[in-house]
Design a protein around this motif. Structure first.
Motif, PDB file in Angstrom:
ATOM      1  N   GLY A 220       0.813  -1.209   0.000  1.00 31.04           N
ATOM      2  CA  GLY A 220       0.000   0.000   0.000  1.00 31.04           C
ATOM      3  C   GLY A 220       0.846   1.258   0.000  1.00 31.04           C
ATOM      4  N   GLU A 221       1.903   1.236   0.772  1.00 31.16           N
ATOM      5  CA  GLU A 221       2.839   2.363   0.819  1.00 31.16           C
ATOM      6  C   GLU A 221       3.497   2.570  -0.539  1.00 31.16           C
ATOM      7  N   TRP A 222       3.970   1.486  -1.135  1.00 32.99           N
ATOM      8  CA  TRP A 222       4.658   1.615  -2.418  1.00 32.99           C
ATOM      9  C   TRP A 222       3.711   1.996  -3.549  1.00 32.99           C
ATOM     10  N   ARG A 223       2.450   1.624  -3.420  1.00 30.84           N
ATOM     11  CA  ARG A 223       1.472   2.058  -4.428  1.00 30.84           C
ATOM     12  C   ARG A 223       1.403   3.581  -4.465  1.00 30.84           C
ATOM     13  N   ARG A 224       1.500   4.207  -3.328  1.00 29.43           N
ATOM     14  CA  ARG A 224       1.466   5.673  -3.265  1.00 29.43           C
ATOM     15  C   ARG A 224       2.722   6.273  -3.884  1.00 29.43           C
ATOM     16  N   TYR A 225       3.873   5.653  -3.637  1.00 29.68           N
ATOM     17  CA  TYR A 225       5.108   6.163  -4.239  1.00 29.68           C
ATOM     18  C   TYR A 225       5.049   6.060  -5.764  1.00 29.68           C
ATOM     19  N   LEU A 226       4.580   4.919  -6.255  1.00 30.35           N
ATOM     20  CA  LEU A 226       4.533   4.720  -7.703  1.00 30.35           C
ATOM     21  C   LEU A 226       3.528   5.651  -8.373  1.00 30.35           C
ATOM     22  N   GLN A 227       2.422   5.902  -7.709  1.00 29.97           N
ATOM     23  CA  GLN A 227       1.447   6.847  -8.267  1.00 29.97           C
ATOM     24  C   GLN A 227       2.063   8.235  -8.405  1.00 29.97           C
ATOM     25  N   LEU A 228       2.866   8.618  -7.419  1.00 29.11           N
ATOM     26  CA  LEU A 228       3.535   9.914  -7.487  1.00 29.11           C
ATOM     27  C   LEU A 228       4.595   9.906  -8.588  1.00 29.11           C
ATOM     28  N   LEU A 229       5.390   8.861  -8.666  1.00 29.06           N
ATOM     29  CA  LEU A 229       6.403   8.766  -9.721  1.00 29.06           C
ATOM     30  C   LEU A 229       5.756   8.785 -11.100  1.00 29.06           C
ATOM     31  N   ARG A 230       4.613   8.148 -11.223  1.00 29.51           N
ATOM     32  CA  ARG A 230       3.920   8.088 -12.508  1.00 29.51           C
ATOM     33  C   ARG A 230       3.468   9.470 -12.973  1.00 29.51           C
ATOM     34  N   SER A 231       3.290  10.406 -12.043  1.00 29.30           N
ATOM     35  CA  SER A 231       2.865  11.752 -12.424  1.00 29.30           C
ATOM     36  C   SER A 231       3.998  12.549 -13.054  1.00 29.30           C
ATOM     37  N   GLY A 232       5.219  12.043 -12.950  1.00 27.33           N
ATOM     38  CA  GLY A 232       6.357  12.716 -13.568  1.00 27.33           C
ATOM     39  C   GLY A 232       6.474  12.353 -15.030  1.00 27.33           C
ATOM     40  N   GLU A 233       7.549  12.794 -15.641  1.00 33.66           N
ATOM     41  CA  GLU A 233       7.720  12.605 -17.085  1.00 33.66           C
ATOM     42  C   GLU A 233       8.892  11.689 -17.425  1.00 33.66           C
ATOM     43  N   ARG A 234       9.428  10.995 -16.439  1.00 32.85           N
ATOM     44  CA  ARG A 234      10.646  10.212 -16.671  1.00 32.85           C
ATOM     45  C   ARG A 234      10.384   8.738 -16.430  1.00 32.85           C
ATOM     46  N   GLU A 235      11.065   7.891 -17.192  1.00 30.65           N
ATOM     47  CA  GLU A 235      11.033   6.456 -16.936  1.00 30.65           C
ATOM     48  C   GLU A 235      11.941   6.146 -15.747  1.00 30.65           C
ATOM     49  N   HIS A 236      11.551   5.145 -14.967  1.00 30.81           N
ATOM     50  CA  HIS A 236      12.322   4.814 -13.769  1.00 30.81           C
ATOM     51  C   HIS A 236      12.555   3.316 -13.671  1.00 30.81           C
ATOM     52  N   ALA A 237      13.773   2.950 -13.304  1.00 32.58           N
ATOM     53  CA  ALA A 237      14.051   1.581 -12.894  1.00 32.58           C
ATOM     54  C   ALA A 237      13.719   1.467 -11.417  1.00 32.58           C
ATOM     55  N   LEU A 238      12.908   0.470 -11.066  1.00 31.01           N
ATOM     56  CA  LEU A 238      12.540   0.207  -9.681  1.00 31.01           C
ATOM     57  C   LEU A 238      13.304  -1.039  -9.251  1.00 31.01           C
ATOM     58  N   LEU A 239      14.312  -0.858  -8.416  1.00 26.93           N
ATOM     59  CA  LEU A 239      15.289  -1.906  -8.143  1.00 26.93           C
ATOM     60  C   LEU A 239      15.139  -2.442  -6.730  1.00 26.93           C
ATOM     61  N   LEU A 240      14.778  -3.707  -6.608  1.00 25.35           N
ATOM     62  CA  LEU A 240      14.631  -4.347  -5.306  1.00 25.35           C
ATOM     63  C   LEU A 240      15.980  -4.417  -4.597  1.00 25.35           C
ATOM     64  N   GLU A 241      15.935  -4.156  -3.281  1.00 27.35           N
ATOM     65  CA  GLU A 241      17.178  -4.108  -2.507  1.00 27.35           C
ATOM     66  C   GLU A 241      16.933  -4.647  -1.102  1.00 27.35           C
ATOM     67  N   PHE A 242      17.838  -5.500  -0.630  1.00 21.61           N
ATOM     68  CA  PHE A 242      17.877  -5.955   0.763  1.00 21.61           C
ATOM     69  C   PHE A 242      16.570  -6.583   1.246  1.00 21.61           C
ATOM     70  N   VAL A 243      16.340  -7.807   0.786  1.00 20.96           N
ATOM     71  CA  VAL A 243      15.174  -8.567   1.225  1.00 20.96           C
ATOM     72  C   VAL A 243      15.416  -9.101   2.636  1.00 20.96           C
ATOM     73  N   PRO A 244      14.359  -9.514   3.343  1.00 19.97           N
ATOM     74  CA  PRO A 244      14.526 -10.027   4.712  1.00 19.97           C
ATOM     75  C   PRO A 244      15.529 -11.168   4.787  1.00 19.97           C
ATOM     76  N   LYS A 245      16.444 -11.068   5.742  1.00 20.90           N
ATOM     77  CA  LYS A 245      17.442 -12.101   6.035  1.00 20.90           C
ATOM     78  C   LYS A 245      18.371 -12.401   4.857  1.00 20.90           C
ATOM     79  N   ASP A 246      18.407 -11.499   3.859  1.00 19.05           N
ATOM     80  CA  ASP A 246      19.247 -11.726   2.672  1.00 19.05           C
ATOM     81  C   ASP A 246      18.951 -13.078   2.032  1.00 19.05           C
ATOM     82  N   ASP A 247      17.707 -13.492   2.104  1.00 14.70           N
ATOM     83  CA  ASP A 247      17.300 -14.824   1.676  1.00 14.70           C
ATOM     84  C   ASP A 247      16.887 -14.815   0.205  1.00 14.70           C
ATOM     85  N   PRO A 248      17.616 -15.543  -0.656  1.00 15.35           N
ATOM     86  CA  PRO A 248      17.223 -15.598  -2.065  1.00 15.35           C
ATOM     87  C   PRO A 248      15.789 -16.079  -2.266  1.00 15.35           C
TER      88      PRO A 248
END
Length: 259
Positions: free
Chosen positions: A213-241
């Motif tokens: 839900g939190e990230w949906r709000r971030y993406l909606q805001l990013l979508r209002s801009g004019e630039r393409e964005h890479a959304l890069l996952l980082e540091f998952v719980p326990k560094d577990d693949p």
């Protein structure tokens, strides 16, 4: 405007580069940010070329080179501009991530700030010759630790190939995080995606699904801009693949929901 789902390789420092890119591909991701500490060391252009090939062979792009170049650093082991730029170019990266010094904006005097800005401007000039963008890490302990200071640094550098990255500032609540993104929206490049709520002042890595839900709000805001964005996952719980598949699925669903 579009989003590209990807992975920051430092999420799995304990895995080989081949294992990381295979994992990212199996999880349906499309881009990589390769780190300069383990997988693609600064100055090692042979490894950079090999990692570039294995990335492309799995159908992913080399979105960024996550360097540990800290502008103004006097550490004897600090990588040089040439080492970082040459490695990023050999990797075929679109952008290279750097750090705006080693002090927070509230701890930096005018002389230190000027030194860092001059170093970043020199880096940007070298990167431009290699057709690279420069992304400033949006992070505590640097001059880009707040929207106000980050925008000022970008203006002082005054180079067209320099932008800021963004990630949710951990100590802030969601409305405050949204405000930081809103302030820098027009100058944001890559975005690092994670869900780190705070509990009694302690940062806890949680599954991305809990922060959808939190990230949906971030993406909606990013979508209002004019630039393409890479959304890069980082540091998952326990560094577990094993956590990457569910995080990637959540990210892809969020992107589709913003389409």
């Amino acid at each position: 405007m579009s989003f590209t789902p990807g992975l920051v390789s430092v999420t799995f420092r304990h895995l080989s580069a081949q294992s990381v890119v295979e994992l990212a591909a199996r999880c349906g991701l499309r881009a990589m940010e390769w780190g300069g500490d383990v997988h693609v060391p600064h100055g090692d252009t042979a490894t950079a070329r090999a990692v570039r090939r294995m990335t492309l062979d799995r159908g992913l792009t080399c979105e960024a080179y996550g360097s540990y170049f800290r502008a103004g650093s006097t550490r004897p082991d600090a990588p040089s501009i040439t080492e970082v730029v040459d490695t990023a170019a050999a990797l075929g990266a679109r952008s290279v991530r750097v750090w705006a010094g080693e002090r927070g904006s509230g701890e930096a005097d005018a002389g230190y700030r000027s030194m860092v800005v001059d170093s970043l401007a020199a880096f940007a000039d070298g990167a431009r010759e290699a057709d690279l963008e420069v992304t400033l890490e949006f992070h505590a302990g640097t001059l880009t630790d707040s929207p106000e200071s980050a925008l000022a640094v970008l203006d002082e550098i005054d180079r067209p190939n320099v932008r800021t990255g963004w990630q949710p500032p951990v100590p802030l609540d969601v409305p405050a995080r949204l405000e930081t993104l809103r302030r820098v929206l027009d100058r944001v490049s890559t975005v690092h995606v994670f869900h780190w709520p705070t509990t009694s002042g302690e940062v806890v890595r949680r599954p991305l699904a809990e922060g959808a839900g939190e990230w949906r709000r971030y993406l909606q805001l990013l979508r209002s801009g004019e630039r393409e964005h890479a959304l890069l996952l980082e540091f998952v719980p326990k560094d577990d693949p094993g956590e990457l598949s569910s995080s990637a699925e959540v990210l892809r669903t969020l992107i589709e929901g913003c389409g």
